[in-house]
Scaffold this motif. Sequence first.
Motif, PDB file in Angstrom:
ATOM      1  N   LEU A  50       0.861  -1.177   0.000  1.00 15.24           N
ATOM      2  CA  LEU A  50       0.000   0.000   0.000  1.00 15.24           C
ATOM      3  C   LEU A  50       0.899   1.228   0.000  1.00 15.24           C
ATOM      4  O   LEU A  50       1.733   1.391   0.893  1.00 15.24           O
ATOM      5  CB  LEU A  50      -0.917  -0.009   1.226  1.00 15.24           C
ATOM      6  N   LEU A  51       0.724   2.105  -0.983  1.00 19.15           N
ATOM      7  CA  LEU A  51       1.657   3.195  -1.241  1.00 19.15           C
ATOM      8  C   LEU A  51       1.028   4.560  -1.007  1.00 19.15           C
ATOM      9  O   LEU A  51      -0.160   4.747  -1.248  1.00 19.15           O
ATOM     10  CB  LEU A  51       2.142   3.109  -2.689  1.00 19.15           C
ATOM     11  N   LYS A  52       1.858   5.520  -0.587  1.00 21.17           N
ATOM     12  CA  LYS A  52       1.433   6.917  -0.412  1.00 21.17           C
ATOM     13  C   LYS A  52       2.357   7.809  -1.226  1.00 21.17           C
ATOM     14  O   LYS A  52       3.564   7.578  -1.286  1.00 21.17           O
ATOM     15  CB  LYS A  52       1.507   7.340   1.063  1.00 21.17           C
ATOM     16  N   ASP A  53       1.786   8.854  -1.830  1.00 17.87           N
ATOM     17  CA  ASP A  53       2.541   9.822  -2.632  1.00 17.87           C
ATOM     18  C   ASP A  53       3.429   9.104  -3.645  1.00 17.87           C
ATOM     19  O   ASP A  53       4.652   9.064  -3.526  1.00 17.87           O
ATOM     20  CB  ASP A  53       3.352  10.762  -1.743  1.00 17.87           C
ATOM     21  N   VAL A  54       2.774   8.566  -4.663  1.00 20.02           N
ATOM     22  CA  VAL A  54       3.397   7.667  -5.636  1.00 20.02           C
ATOM     23  C   VAL A  54       3.846   8.421  -6.886  1.00 20.02           C
ATOM     24  O   VAL A  54       3.149   9.304  -7.378  1.00 20.02           O
ATOM     25  CB  VAL A  54       2.391   6.564  -6.043  1.00 20.02           C
ATOM     26  N   SER A  55       5.006   8.038  -7.399  1.00 16.63           N
ATOM     27  CA  SER A  55       5.525   8.545  -8.664  1.00 16.63           C
ATOM     28  C   SER A  55       6.038   7.344  -9.458  1.00 16.63           C
ATOM     29  O   SER A  55       6.850   6.573  -8.962  1.00 16.63           O
ATOM     30  CB  SER A  55       6.656   9.533  -8.409  1.00 16.63           C
ATOM     31  N   ILE A  56       5.531   7.191 -10.689  1.00 15.26           N
ATOM     32  CA  ILE A  56       5.902   6.042 -11.522  1.00 15.26           C
ATOM     33  C   ILE A  56       6.386   6.536 -12.878  1.00 15.26           C
ATOM     34  O   ILE A  56       5.796   7.441 -13.464  1.00 15.26           O
ATOM     35  CB  ILE A  56       4.700   5.098 -11.744  1.00 15.26           C
ATOM     36  N   THR A  57       7.437   5.920 -13.376  1.00 12.38           N
ATOM     37  CA  THR A  57       7.889   6.131 -14.746  1.00 12.38           C
ATOM     38  C   THR A  57       7.734   4.804 -15.471  1.00 12.38           C
ATOM     39  O   THR A  57       8.305   3.803 -15.066  1.00 12.38           O
ATOM     40  CB  THR A  57       9.360   6.578 -14.800  1.00 12.38           C
ATOM     41  N   ILE A  58       6.914   4.793 -16.537  1.00 19.42           N
ATOM     42  CA  ILE A  58       6.733   3.606 -17.359  1.00 19.42           C
ATOM     43  C   ILE A  58       7.547   3.812 -18.635  1.00 19.42           C
ATOM     44  O   ILE A  58       7.454   4.856 -19.284  1.00 19.42           O
ATOM     45  CB  ILE A  58       5.246   3.368 -17.697  1.00 19.42           C
ATOM     46  N   PHE A  59       8.342   2.821 -18.977  1.00 23.68           N
ATOM     47  CA  PHE A  59       9.196   2.895 -20.159  1.00 23.68           C
ATOM     48  C   PHE A  59       8.504   2.162 -21.294  1.00 23.68           C
ATOM     49  O   PHE A  59       8.115   1.009 -21.151  1.00 23.68           O
ATOM     50  CB  PHE A  59      10.559   2.276 -19.852  1.00 23.68           C
ATOM     51  N   ASP A  86      -6.747   8.808  -6.351  1.00 23.70           N
ATOM     52  CA  ASP A  86      -6.657  10.155  -5.782  1.00 23.70           C
ATOM     53  C   ASP A  86      -5.637  11.048  -6.484  1.00 23.70           C
ATOM     54  O   ASP A  86      -4.440  10.833  -6.379  1.00 23.70           O
ATOM     55  CB  ASP A  86      -6.354  10.120  -4.283  1.00 23.70           C
ATOM     56  N   LYS A  87      -6.163  12.006  -7.211  1.00 20.96           N
ATOM     57  CA  LYS A  87      -5.362  13.050  -7.857  1.00 20.96           C
ATOM     58  C   LYS A  87      -4.251  12.499  -8.746  1.00 20.96           C
ATOM     59  O   LYS A  87      -3.081  12.821  -8.601  1.00 20.96           O
ATOM     60  CB  LYS A  87      -4.798  14.008  -6.817  1.00 20.96           C
ATOM     61  N   ILE A  88      -4.650  11.692  -9.697  1.00 22.66           N
ATOM     62  CA  ILE A  88      -3.699  11.067 -10.617  1.00 22.66           C
ATOM     63  C   ILE A  88      -3.439  12.011 -11.789  1.00 22.66           C
ATOM     64  O   ILE A  88      -4.368  12.536 -12.392  1.00 22.66           O
ATOM     65  CB  ILE A  88      -4.247   9.732 -11.143  1.00 22.66           C
ATOM     66  N   ILE A  89      -2.164  12.178 -12.104  1.00 23.24           N
ATOM     67  CA  ILE A  89      -1.766  12.969 -13.268  1.00 23.24           C
ATOM     68  C   ILE A  89      -0.763  12.145 -14.072  1.00 23.24           C
ATOM     69  O   ILE A  89       0.218  11.649 -13.530  1.00 23.24           O
ATOM     70  CB  ILE A  89      -1.136  14.314 -12.867  1.00 23.24           C
ATOM     71  N   ILE A  90      -1.055  12.021 -15.372  1.00 26.12           N
ATOM     72  CA  ILE A  90      -0.149  11.338 -16.292  1.00 26.12           C
ATOM     73  C   ILE A  90       0.414  12.387 -17.238  1.00 26.12           C
ATOM     74  O   ILE A  90      -0.332  13.206 -17.781  1.00 26.12           O
ATOM     75  CB  ILE A  90      -0.877  10.254 -17.111  1.00 26.12           C
ATOM     76  N   ASN A  91       1.717  12.364 -17.441  1.00 25.74           N
ATOM     77  CA  ASN A  91       2.376  13.240 -18.401  1.00 25.74           C
ATOM     78  C   ASN A  91       3.051  12.359 -19.443  1.00 25.74           C
ATOM     79  O   ASN A  91       3.937  11.571 -19.121  1.00 25.74           O
ATOM     80  CB  ASN A  91       3.406  14.127 -17.698  1.00 25.74           C
ATOM     81  N   TYR A  92       2.603  12.505 -20.687  1.00 25.75           N
ATOM     82  CA  TYR A  92       3.200  11.763 -21.797  1.00 25.75           C
ATOM     83  C   TYR A  92       3.498  12.749 -22.910  1.00 25.75           C
ATOM     84  O   TYR A  92       2.582  13.236 -23.584  1.00 25.75           O
ATOM     85  CB  TYR A  92       2.268  10.655 -22.280  1.00 25.75           C
ATOM     86  N   GLU A  93       4.764  13.094 -23.048  1.00 30.29           N
ATOM     87  CA  GLU A  93       5.231  13.986 -24.106  1.00 30.29           C
ATOM     88  C   GLU A  93       4.418  15.286 -24.171  1.00 30.29           C
ATOM     89  O   GLU A  93       3.979  15.705 -25.247  1.00 30.29           O
ATOM     90  CB  GLU A  93       5.252  13.276 -25.449  1.00 30.29           C
ATOM     91  N   THR A  95       1.433  15.893 -23.048  1.00 36.46           N
ATOM     92  CA  THR A  95      -0.010  15.687 -22.929  1.00 36.46           C
ATOM     93  C   THR A  95      -0.283  15.229 -21.510  1.00 36.46           C
ATOM     94  O   THR A  95       0.376  14.330 -21.000  1.00 36.46           O
ATOM     95  CB  THR A  95      -0.499  14.617 -23.927  1.00 36.46           C
ATOM     96  N   PHE A  96      -1.259  15.866 -20.853  1.00 40.03           N
ATOM     97  CA  PHE A  96      -1.560  15.575 -19.453  1.00 40.03           C
ATOM     98  C   PHE A  96      -2.938  14.945 -19.331  1.00 40.03           C
ATOM     99  O   PHE A  96      -3.892  15.408 -19.943  1.00 40.03           O
ATOM    100  CB  PHE A  96      -1.494  16.853 -18.619  1.00 40.03           C
ATOM    101  N   LEU A  97      -3.024  13.887 -18.551  1.00 38.39           N
ATOM    102  CA  LEU A  97      -4.281  13.210 -18.283  1.00 38.39           C
ATOM    103  C   LEU A  97      -4.536  13.260 -16.790  1.00 38.39           C
ATOM    104  O   LEU A  97      -3.625  13.012 -15.995  1.00 38.39           O
ATOM    105  CB  LEU A  97      -4.211  11.756 -18.744  1.00 38.39           C
ATOM    106  N   LYS A  98      -5.775  13.603 -16.411  1.00 31.79           N
ATOM    107  CA  LYS A  98      -6.166  13.610 -14.999  1.00 31.79           C
ATOM    108  C   LYS A  98      -7.329  12.659 -14.790  1.00 31.79           C
ATOM    109  O   LYS A  98      -8.240  12.600 -15.615  1.00 31.79           O
ATOM    110  CB  LYS A  98      -6.589  15.012 -14.554  1.00 31.79           C
ATOM    111  N   THR A  99      -7.280  11.910 -13.682  1.00 29.41           N
ATOM    112  CA  THR A  99      -8.353  11.004 -13.300  1.00 29.41           C
ATOM    113  C   THR A  99      -8.217  10.695 -11.813  1.00 29.41           C
ATOM    114  O   THR A  99      -7.232  11.096 -11.188  1.00 29.41           O
ATOM    115  CB  THR A  99      -8.349   9.714 -14.162  1.00 29.41           C
ATOM    116  N   ASP A 100      -9.177   9.990 -11.249  1.00 26.88           N
ATOM    117  CA  ASP A 100      -9.106   9.634  -9.831  1.00 26.88           C
ATOM    118  C   ASP A 100      -8.866   8.157  -9.585  1.00 26.88           C
ATOM    119  O   ASP A 100      -8.669   7.732  -8.460  1.00 26.88           O
ATOM    120  CB  ASP A 100     -10.383  10.078  -9.105  1.00 26.88           C
TER     121      ASP A 100
END
Length: 155
Positions: A50-59, A86-93, A95-100
């Motif tokens: 179970l994780l808090k304040d998560v940062s992921i890099t997918i290659f 909770d407050k998910i942000i994806i950055n791909y080149e 382009t930003f995606l937000k979802t919960d």
Amino acid sequence: MNPSFKNIVIDSSADIFLNNFKHTSKTNGIKDWSLKAASAKIINDQHLALLKDVSITIFTDNNTEVQITAKNGRLDTETRDIELSDKIIINYEGTFLKTDKLHYRKKSHIIYSDGKVEIKKNNSIIQADSLIADLKNSTLKLKGNIKGIFIETID
């Protein structure tokens, strides 16, 4: 002098509690993703972190990176699948995606959300009820009520 400890909290539901958690997942020696979290509560019998304040890099296969941040996450320590909330942000080149709510399936290299998503690039915005992104094929499918505003400037 004997040291004294104050305000110690014991979490009996965790086998291990770690601060500054880091994990990298590889397939055949190639990095699939790298994860960092401010903290991780490891529950061995459930194969769960179970994780808090998560940062992921997918290659991705085309040498680009997908950056994801979230307040909370769950890592299946067997399958290496990830669920974020909770407050998910994806950055791909740019382009930003937000979802919960967001899911990542390691074996198929697919990201999906069954919740509302908003995608922004420059001044354009697309909103949808759900999405599926196939990182192997670089495809994105939006489903449900989809609406958007597209603004393009010509130089």
